[in-house]
Design an enzyme around this catalytic site. Sequence first.
Site, short mmCIF file in Angstrom:
data_model
loop_
_atom_site.label_atom_id
_atom_site.label_comp_id
_atom_site.label_asym_id
_atom_site.label_seq_id
_atom_site.Cartn_x
_atom_site.Cartn_y
_atom_site.Cartn_z
N GLU A 43 2.80 2.59 10.52
CA GLU A 43 2.25 1.66 10.22
C GLU A 43 1.13 1.72 10.49
O GLU A 43 0.84 0.60 12.06
CB GLU A 43 2.77 0.37 9.26
N GLU B 124 -4.62 -7.45 2.38
CA GLU B 124 -3.56 -7.91 3.21
C GLU B 124 -3.49 -9.35 2.95
O GLU B 124 -4.77 -9.78 3.82
CB GLU B 124 -2.84 -7.62 4.24
#
Length: 271
Positions: A151, A253
């Site tokens: 990620e 996020e």
Amino acid sequence: MKNIFQKTTILLTVCGLASCAAEQDDAETMNDAAAAPAVSNIDKFEAYTQRFSETTEITQHHATGHVGDFFFTHWKDGGAASLTLSPEGDFSVSWEGGGYNYVGGPGWHYGDEDRVIGYRFDEDSGASYITLYGWGYDETMSTSDPAHLVEYYVLQRWTYDPSQNAEYGTTFVSDGIEYSTYRSVREEKPSINAPSTFYQYWSKPAEQRPLGEDQKIIFADHVQAWAESGWIIPDMNNFDASDDPTYQVMAVEVFNPPEDGTASGQVWDGR
């Protein structure tokens, strides 16, 4: 950012992290132009990957798809957050305060080392990260090796410093901006391939990028910098993970947001 969205609420199929539920709630509004066929070549995800031709608001817990030519991801493990996206790449994320994690934004359903990402953020009221965000996955590698799943984040703005408890890599300059790289490990955490142990790669600029200005991310520079430390991204054009393709998006996020907030801007192909 000015409110350029004429919002059309579309009911998307709700998906869990390990599987997609086929059940669909009653639609509050279904626009005639919204229900186009599933995106070609990713039939594995057709249950929750759809294509929309008009500005769309996404509110479900896990949804992916395309609005115009832009792919989107929208994932949260609770709370209330929504993503609104236009076919031109204008987007807005709104969230309510609470104890949950959300990540979402527009981009592409696969990563490309040679991609140049153009973007502008006009509003950010306290997102944890404003970032280029994506995944790489190699199903032939042992799942005991965190390198099989990566990620990655190319940070632009943040309220949480991810370099804490992370391994430093190198410092480099891309498009006139100085970045430092870091690597961390996530153990049995949510991912595009069910709960897994995987690496996170980070590029963090020396200074946060300003609002209201066109910006550019030359992704190849970050891939090269990570590789110089031996940090290799596996396949970024892979449909073999269980839950999502290896997308690459300009993401917002938030985790455990203390209060309501909004981030908005536009993304485009910067080449």
